[in-house]
Motif scaffolding. Structure first.
Motif, PDB file in Angstrom:
ATOM      1  N   VAL A  28      12.731   6.207  12.115  1.00 53.23           N
ATOM      2  CA  VAL A  28      12.703   6.667  10.800  1.00 53.23           C
ATOM      3  C   VAL A  28      12.454   5.571   9.952  1.00 53.23           C
ATOM      4  O   VAL A  28      12.735   4.573   9.807  1.00 53.23           O
ATOM      5  CB  VAL A  28      13.598   7.427  10.187  1.00 53.23           C
ATOM      6  N   LEU A  29      11.328   5.664   9.126  1.00 55.84           N
ATOM      7  CA  LEU A  29      10.855   3.854   8.554  1.00 55.84           C
ATOM      8  C   LEU A  29      11.164   4.822   7.001  1.00 55.84           C
ATOM      9  O   LEU A  29      11.010   5.460   6.759  1.00 55.84           O
ATOM     10  CB  LEU A  29       9.420   3.754   8.642  1.00 55.84           C
ATOM     11  N   SER A  30      11.503   3.500   6.232  1.00 60.53           N
ATOM     12  CA  SER A  30      10.662   3.635   4.786  1.00 60.53           C
ATOM     13  C   SER A  30       9.953   3.055   4.299  1.00 60.53           C
ATOM     14  O   SER A  30      10.110   1.602   4.427  1.00 60.53           O
ATOM     15  CB  SER A  30      12.236   3.649   4.322  1.00 60.53           C
ATOM     16  N   SER A  31       9.690   3.185   2.923  1.00 61.05           N
ATOM     17  CA  SER A  31       8.219   3.000   2.111  1.00 61.05           C
ATOM     18  C   SER A  31       8.953   1.635   1.627  1.00 61.05           C
ATOM     19  O   SER A  31      10.863   1.441   1.074  1.00 61.05           O
ATOM     20  CB  SER A  31       8.204   3.256   0.885  1.00 61.05           C
ATOM     21  N   PRO A  32       8.689  -0.263   1.323  1.00 56.76           N
ATOM     22  CA  PRO A  32       9.542  -1.111   1.022  1.00 56.76           C
ATOM     23  C   PRO A  32      10.000  -0.507  -1.141  1.00 56.76           C
ATOM     24  O   PRO A  32      10.229  -1.423  -1.580  1.00 56.76           O
ATOM     25  CB  PRO A  32       8.685  -2.661   0.991  1.00 56.76           C
ATOM     26  N   VAL A  33       9.677   0.267  -1.096  1.00 52.57           N
ATOM     27  CA  VAL A  33       9.472   0.116  -2.955  1.00 52.57           C
ATOM     28  C   VAL A  33       9.522   1.777  -3.700  1.00 52.57           C
ATOM     29  O   VAL A  33       9.945   2.778  -2.981  1.00 52.57           O
ATOM     30  CB  VAL A  33       7.856  -0.110  -3.040  1.00 52.57           C
ATOM     31  N   ASN A  34      10.313   2.213  -4.535  1.00 51.63           N
ATOM     32  CA  ASN A  34      10.780   3.325  -5.406  1.00 51.63           C
ATOM     33  C   ASN A  34       9.068   4.319  -5.635  1.00 51.63           C
ATOM     34  O   ASN A  34       9.628   3.850  -7.025  1.00 51.63           O
ATOM     35  CB  ASN A  34      11.715   3.632  -5.432  1.00 51.63           C
ATOM     36  N   ILE A  35       8.762   4.879  -5.274  1.00 55.14           N
ATOM     37  CA  ILE A  35       7.891   5.664  -5.317  1.00 55.14           C
ATOM     38  C   ILE A  35       7.524   6.243  -7.337  1.00 55.14           C
ATOM     39  O   ILE A  35       7.413   6.310  -7.969  1.00 55.14           O
ATOM     40  CB  ILE A  35       6.800   6.492  -4.670  1.00 55.14           C
ATOM     41  N   GLN A  36       9.001   6.542  -7.300  1.00 57.01           N
ATOM     42  CA  GLN A  36       9.944   7.203  -8.085  1.00 57.01           C
ATOM     43  C   GLN A  36       9.787   5.952  -9.350  1.00 57.01           C
ATOM     44  O   GLN A  36       9.443   6.697 -10.846  1.00 57.01           O
ATOM     45  CB  GLN A  36      10.854   8.381  -8.228  1.00 57.01           C
ATOM     46  N   GLU A  37      10.292   5.061  -9.248  1.00 54.61           N
ATOM     47  CA  GLU A  37      10.389   4.255 -10.200  1.00 54.61           C
ATOM     48  C   GLU A  37       9.135   2.857 -10.460  1.00 54.61           C
ATOM     49  O   GLU A  37       8.712   2.763 -11.682  1.00 54.61           O
ATOM     50  CB  GLU A  37      11.289   2.779  -9.500  1.00 54.61           C
ATOM     51  N   SER A  58       3.469   8.549   2.004  1.00 54.65           N
ATOM     52  CA  SER A  58       4.548   9.112   3.030  1.00 54.65           C
ATOM     53  C   SER A  58       4.397  10.632   2.818  1.00 54.65           C
ATOM     54  O   SER A  58       5.010  11.212   2.968  1.00 54.65           O
ATOM     55  CB  SER A  58       5.825   8.802   2.383  1.00 54.65           C
ATOM     56  N   ASN A  59       2.993  10.990   2.305  1.00 54.86           N
ATOM     57  CA  ASN A  59       2.861  12.749   2.116  1.00 54.86           C
ATOM     58  C   ASN A  59       3.733  13.073   3.201  1.00 54.86           C
ATOM     59  O   ASN A  59       3.248  12.860   4.313  1.00 54.86           O
ATOM     60  CB  ASN A  59       2.022  13.201   1.425  1.00 54.86           C
ATOM     61  N   PRO A  72       0.577  -1.056  -0.025  1.00 56.14           N
ATOM     62  CA  PRO A  72      -0.122   0.481  -0.037  1.00 56.14           C
ATOM     63  C   PRO A  72       0.511   1.393   0.262  1.00 56.14           C
ATOM     64  O   PRO A  72       2.011   1.422   0.684  1.00 56.14           O
ATOM     65  CB  PRO A  72      -0.728  -0.126   1.182  1.00 56.14           C
ATOM     66  N   ILE A  73       0.534   2.465  -1.322  1.00 55.65           N
ATOM     67  CA  ILE A  73       1.497   3.475  -0.168  1.00 55.65           C
ATOM     68  C   ILE A  73       0.484   4.742  -0.839  1.00 55.65           C
ATOM     69  O   ILE A  73       1.205   5.470  -0.372  1.00 55.65           O
ATOM     70  CB  ILE A  73       1.706   3.678  -2.276  1.00 55.65           C
TER      71      ILE A  73
END
Length: 121
Positions: free
Chosen positions: A104-113, A33-34, A15-16
């Motif tokens: 601090v966490l990060s999404s498992p996908v790079n939304i830019q790609e 992540s906005n 989910p993004i």
């Protein structure tokens, strides 16, 4: 068939964001992540409900009680029957004078790609 509030997925199961507005030929998605976006989530394996706050660029932060044990690599999922992976813990910021800890966490996908996304109705 798309409606406001529907969850948007990348790679079929990550989910993004959610549908915020619907137009005749397109829809607007607000990413989890906005910056400033708040999302309820569960820390996988600990069954603890927490609030993730978006920082932009696929990153999140979470404020926790100091005595709550969280480690790099811990996963955070959306609550529900299917616990979809939302973010992974990258860094823990700890100050012994503060009763809270920041993760601090990060999404498992790079939304830019991404070229395509799916919407769950």
């Amino acid at each position: 068939g798309i409606k406001e509030g529907d969850i948007v997925f990348a790679l079929g199961n990550i989910p993004i964001g959610r549908i915020a507005d619907i137009f005749s030929n397109s829809s607007k998605v607000i990413l989890f992540s906005n910056a400033g976006e708040k999302t309820q989530a569960v820390i996988s394996g600990k069954n603890a409900f927490m609030e993730l706050i978006g920082r932009g660029g696929g990153n999140f932060e979470m404020i926790l009680p100091r005595d709550f044990i969280l480690q790099k690599g811990d996963q955070v999922v959306l609550p529900g029957i299917n616990p979809y992976l939302l973010a992974i813990v990258e860094t823990i910021i700890f100050d012994p004078r503060n009763p809270f800890t920041k993760a601090v966490l990060s999404s498992p996908v790079n939304i830019q790609e991404l070229k395509f996304v799916e919407v769950e109705q």
